[in-house]
Design a protein around this motif. Structure first.
Motif, PDB file in Angstrom:
ATOM      1  N   UNK A 170       0.854  -1.181   0.000  1.00 32.17           N
ATOM      2  CA  UNK A 170       0.000   0.000   0.000  1.00 32.17           C
ATOM      3  C   UNK A 170       0.889   1.229   0.000  1.00 32.17           C
ATOM      4  N   UNK A 171       1.405   1.550   1.175  1.00 34.27           N
ATOM      5  CA  UNK A 171       2.315   2.681   1.297  1.00 34.27           C
ATOM      6  C   UNK A 171       3.577   2.483   0.451  1.00 34.27           C
ATOM      7  N   UNK A 172       4.079   1.257   0.418  1.00 31.60           N
ATOM      8  CA  UNK A 172       5.356   0.965  -0.235  1.00 31.60           C
ATOM      9  C   UNK A 172       5.105   0.413  -1.631  1.00 31.60           C
TER      10      UNK A 172
ATOM     11  N   UNK B 409      -9.028   2.646  17.971  1.00 23.34           N
ATOM     12  CA  UNK B 409      -8.844   3.431  16.751  1.00 23.34           C
ATOM     13  C   UNK B 409      -7.368   3.468  16.352  1.00 23.34           C
ATOM     14  N   UNK B 410      -6.500   3.668  17.324  1.00 20.51           N
ATOM     15  CA  UNK B 410      -5.065   3.711  17.005  1.00 20.51           C
ATOM     16  C   UNK B 410      -4.545   2.369  16.512  1.00 20.51           C
ATOM     17  N   UNK B 411      -4.997   1.291  17.115  1.00 19.70           N
ATOM     18  CA  UNK B 411      -4.536  -0.028  16.685  1.00 19.70           C
ATOM     19  C   UNK B 411      -5.107  -0.376  15.304  1.00 19.70           C
ATOM     20  N   UNK B 412      -6.339   0.054  15.054  1.00 14.91           N
ATOM     21  CA  UNK B 412      -6.915  -0.101  13.712  1.00 14.91           C
ATOM     22  C   UNK B 412      -6.054   0.634  12.692  1.00 14.91           C
ATOM     23  N   UNK B 413      -5.568   1.807  13.083  1.00 14.86           N
ATOM     24  CA  UNK B 413      -4.754   2.631  12.184  1.00 14.86           C
ATOM     25  C   UNK B 413      -3.472   1.900  11.765  1.00 14.86           C
ATOM     26  N   UNK B 417      -5.302   0.548   5.378  1.00 14.93           N
ATOM     27  CA  UNK B 417      -6.625   0.294   4.801  1.00 14.93           C
ATOM     28  C   UNK B 417      -7.219  -1.032   5.257  1.00 14.93           C
ATOM     29  N   UNK B 418      -6.358  -2.004   5.550  1.00 11.71           N
ATOM     30  CA  UNK B 418      -6.858  -3.311   5.983  1.00 11.71           C
ATOM     31  C   UNK B 418      -7.629  -3.199   7.298  1.00 11.71           C
ATOM     32  N   UNK B 419      -7.330  -2.187   8.072  1.00  9.14           N
ATOM     33  CA  UNK B 419      -8.032  -1.998   9.338  1.00  9.14           C
ATOM     34  C   UNK B 419      -9.503  -1.651   9.153  1.00  9.14           C
ATOM     35  N   UNK B 420      -9.842  -1.186   7.952  1.00  9.38           N
ATOM     36  CA  UNK B 420     -11.227  -0.751   7.700  1.00  9.38           C
ATOM     37  C   UNK B 420     -12.115  -1.910   7.225  1.00  9.38           C
ATOM     38  N   UNK B 421     -11.455  -3.034   6.899  1.00 11.57           N
ATOM     39  CA  UNK B 421     -12.168  -4.185   6.337  1.00 11.57           C
ATOM     40  C   UNK B 421     -12.608  -5.107   7.463  1.00 11.57           C
TER      41      UNK B 421
END
Lengths: 597, 597
Positions: A170-172, B409-413, B417-421
């Motif tokens: 993603x980032x990379x 929220x921070x751990x999701x971050x 993007x995978x954290x949103x799935x």
């Protein structure tokens, strides 16, 4: 069910009184963008967002996108809303007249983006990605590709995507695996899998134009070996209409926390025909054309969600009767006082107001900057404007989206347990807003962009110029009896920003991890001071208009002054703790062995 | 899919080395609660949570509760899991032996609550509400009611609820409309509608015992006129088995942001038969027996979610390869470095670690306090313990749940993007955690409880005693070469807490809105200093054990010391900004006219 009214009055103040957007119509190409024209465009956009898009927000969330046999069905009403959007000419608003666009200023475009994001965050990406793809093609593609694709994208007949992310990167993006093999006819065959492709497949348009990053066979390793291709879902035939189906297909749609009406697709390219945009191996640079605009657009998503969440919390806290004021009954005729009598409730509402109005004013300044960078007759102004926009882009992306989520959560809190129930719509704002901190570069990446690229750019010219602007504003107002308190508060925080900047310069050179560890706190301090400066400027204008009269009511100007003071007393001091944390350095993080986490 | 391992090692350190929980078995009634017994109970609970509850967490969220023909179907597997919970004897753990309970210490109960909240937050309320209802009946009901209801609630055959909220009243229960009419047989007929009733209807048990707040015909106005009733779904027959169906029914279940497997019901009482618990018009007091325990339990929810989110973020950031360290390649054998090399990623992970481990240690202290308050032979210790628990209850409820959401929220971050799935499960933690800030008294109410009731209680005895404990710990360590830096950092923040307390005392008397406006920031400062004190204490023990040896590895003690230093450098300084904001006062909020919001 939540309600929404576009903040037209606030835009009138910001456009006409704070920033004097009337200078726009003096720039070549923007002759038609007079204040009257801008006002009537915003009126129409407000109506569209309030009446067409907003009513589909909750149903779109409940229904989501449905993936069936390789196609994606958007929620009920989305196709009709999109058709109305096209009929209204909205897709062509900011596009260049040479491709059939209306060439309106981006300043106006940003305002309308805010309305769309408030009204229906999941609808926005369908036209939004098209606009991004348009920009990249317009800036980098051959005349032939432009002629073939742009007019139909400008009209809204076709939509666009950005295909960057792959499962392992993603980032990379240097790790990318998608390959492009040259054909004899000058086209390429693209093969690979892209994920998280917004609007990758849907039923709103009869063609979808993918901009795809891929590697040529002889490409150098890493992100320097990435090229950009245009890959249509249907190959345009000789009449320019969608012809043969290309070898690109949607493999699935993601099930997400929010923005469920926005299709997030896995896209499989299986020898799909594509054409090179820009030079070989220059794809990252070309993609960044889209990305910078997209990052600002995502920042606006944070603003839009914060605004609608705020509006509904204000309404609820005025209506909901619960308990009595600590200083005695305020509504004796009612069984209890409205929630808004409580100081903590007011603090939350004012945090939201100070953010949304401050962020809106800053967004308009950035819109004007983009317009100046493209249209101003003076090359020096164009350069300065460009620098300022570049400097503030990561700040806006990260701060606005962090605050979008924070604000949505705080406004949800105003509803008590009712905020957790779907029906009230407040929980959807939190779920929808959450993506904005993640996509288009997670917010920590924005912080690294600010610290590692934007600050040192051109020997620090942009940040020096920006700080000088703030310094002048402070000096101009420190001796003004009416504004000195506001100005002094900003001066103190601004000194901390200076010290933090110096700390970075001093420590990051010896140890780059110090920059990496400080970046997020630095961006927050930078953002708080920037919005503080906006509030000082706003107070200055409001104070003057209170005396001399203006387009808004005296209560509005008085409200601006009070909000400026609220910001200085109750928001800006966050800088204190952040500064201490930043200057604490990264040792505490780096000392820890991996196994000890 | 997320994974979960109960933090047994950390509990070993906290129970045996930080707090010396072995004193428990010296208290009358806790003779069996030796360190070995506690350890094996925690082992079993860990196994149950990891193997039975956790695998149902995502499926429970996806399926939710289904309302059909007045009944509620819990998600697949929940009934089997609940049956296993009952078979394992878990419902009876903390209950008194006189009602069939095992009488284990609350210290152990809190630990298990954390495991349950991590593993499956939506399962927890089914037994959790039963335990709350048990407490209120055990403390306030007649012997006859106790004999009729408690044994089956203790065994887990029957479950319980708390029926407080009505559509128009949550926080302000004085507005209540539900009525109770006395019958000639000594029972009452209850009529009214209650909303947000957790576990109000479900298929896990064959009877549900509702504790209902209602007003008697001659009740005084407001919350002083509220009485508490026990209202079973099925009236117990002469054998004590569920008999005739009572006139209480579920009208619907709420569609919520999260904890979807927990049934949140609208309950209609239509002349339902109930019996008075406690004296007439003393319902609020009786309900607070449940509520204080429930508030601590909700605090633990914040801890539990933060812990599982943290665990999964640590795993992901060690596995996910993306980019390179700013100070040079760290994993040359791999195509990119793992995310955990980056200082900002580490900062986020350590914020989570510093919170979860600090909060866990504090929760154990509170558990011990509850156990001492109930079982300690010395009446003075019982009183002091009770005061300390009362003082810290709102702090734990509000701070832990704010941090639960922030941490999720921070751990999701960390997942980008995978954290949103949905699949990765991180977004569910955010949605599930969010309720904890709202129910059992929204967090602003906790802050008012701290400032308005707990601080002044008994002339401020509890807070003075607590501050003296912190002061002593600081003084004991300031001259210790190994700990002086940690101690000095805490000393500085503690001084700010003192000043904030003095500011409150000074300003709130003249203007109660100053208390209302400052309460939330005050609670946060209080919490940060409290957890800071826990970290100083932890560092002190770890330092000693590093020298003399202990039950844990040297790396563990070293990790504790590093985390303590991280907390002081990178978390505690938040106090600075909060203090400035607090002492800014409420003028900026109260000056604003309602129309200006």
């Amino acid at each position: 069910m939540p309600s929404y009214k576009a903040p037209l009055d606030d835009y009138r103040f910001i456009l006409n009184e704070l920033w004097e957007a009337r200078e726009l119509s003096a720039m070549p190409g923007f002759e038609d963008a007079t204040p009257d024209v801008i006002a009537s465009v915003l009126d129409e956009a407000a109506k569209f967002c309030e009446e067409i898009l907003h009513p589909l927000n909750q149903s779109g969330d409940a229904e989501g996108c449905v993936f069936e046999n390789g196609t994606v069905r958007t929620p009920k009403g989305f196709k009709q809303a999109y058709d109305k959007y096209v009929e209204g000419g909205w897709p062509s608003m900011n596009a260049s007249p040479e491709h059939g666009g209306q060439g309106l200023p981006h300043t106006v475009g940003f305002a309308i983006e805010e309305f769309i994001c408030s009204a229906n965050l999941a609808f926005g990406p369908y036209p939004g990605l098209t606009a991004g793809a348009y920009s990249a093609i317009a800036a980098h593609a051959s005349e032939d590709l432009k002629a073939r694709y742009l007019p139909k994208m400008v009209s809204g007949e076709w939509s666009g995507t950005m295909c960057l992310t792959e499962p392992h990167c993603g980032t990379d993006l240097g790790l990318m695996k998608t390959r492009a093999i040259p054909s004899e006819d000058g086209s390429y065959r693209i093969t690979g899998t892209k994920i998280f492709i917004t609007s990758g497949e849907h039923d709103l348009t009869n063609n979808i134009i993918h901009l795809v990053l891929a590697k040529l066979p002889d490409a150098p390793a890493g992100s320097k070996g990435v090229s950009l291709f245009v890959v249509p879902k249907f190959l345009p035939d000789d009449d320019g209409e969608p012809g043969v189906r290309n070898a690109v297909s949607c493999g699935s749609v993601e099930h997400k926390m929010g923005i469920k009406a926005s299709a997030t697709c896995v896209m499989n390219f299986d020898g799909a025909v594509g054409w090179l945009v820009a030079q070989p191996n220059q794809g990252m640079r070309a993609m960044f054309t889209m990305m910078n605009a997209a990052r600002l657009g995502v920042g606006i998503q944070g603003l839009g969600i914060a605004e609608i969440a705020r509006q509904n919390a204000v309404i609820y806290t005025k209506e909901r009767l619960q308990g009595r004021s600590l200083t005695g009954v305020k509504a004796p005729e009612k069984p209890a006082d409205p929630l808004i009598v409580h100081p903590d409730v007011r603090k939350n509402l004012l945090e939201a107001k100070a953010f949304t109005e401050g962020a809106r004013a800053l967004a308009v300044m950035i819109g004007l900057g983009i317009d100046r960078a493209a249209h101003h007759p003076d090359a020096a102004v164009r350069q300065q404007s460009n620098d300022l926009v570049a400097l503030l882009t990561p700040v806006i992306k990260a701060y606005y989206t962090d605050m979008g989520v924070e604000t949505a959560i705080k406004m949800q809190q105003m509803f008590g347990g009712h905020g957790y129930i779907r029906e009230h719509g407040m929980e959807q704002f939190v779920r929808d807003a959450r993506i904005s901190m993640l996509y288009e570069g997670a917010n920590a990446i924005q912080a690294l962009d600010l610290v590692g690229r934007k600050l040192p750019q051109n020997g620090g010219a942009a940040v020096r110029a920006f700080f000088a602007t703030i310094q002048t504003e402070i000096e101009d107002t420190l001796t003004d009896h009416d504004l000195a308190d506001i100005s002094a508060a900003l001066e103190e925080a601004f000194a901390k920003l200076h010290q933090a900047t110096a700390w970075l310069a001093q420590h990051a050179f010896a140890n780059p991890d110090e920059a990496g560890g400080a970046a997020t706190d630095y961006l927050r301090i930078f953002a708080l001071v920037t919005v503080g400066w906006i509030w000082l400027k706003t107070a200055r204008v409001a104070q003057a208009k209170l005396k001399e009269g203006g387009e808004c009511s005296p209560e509005t100007y008085d409200g601006k002054l009070k909000t400026a003071r609220f910001f200085m007393a109750k928001v800006l001091p966050e800088v204190e703790g952040r500064f201490r944390i930043l200057t604490g350095g990264c040792k505490a993080m780096m000392d820890m062995a991996e196994d000890q986490f």
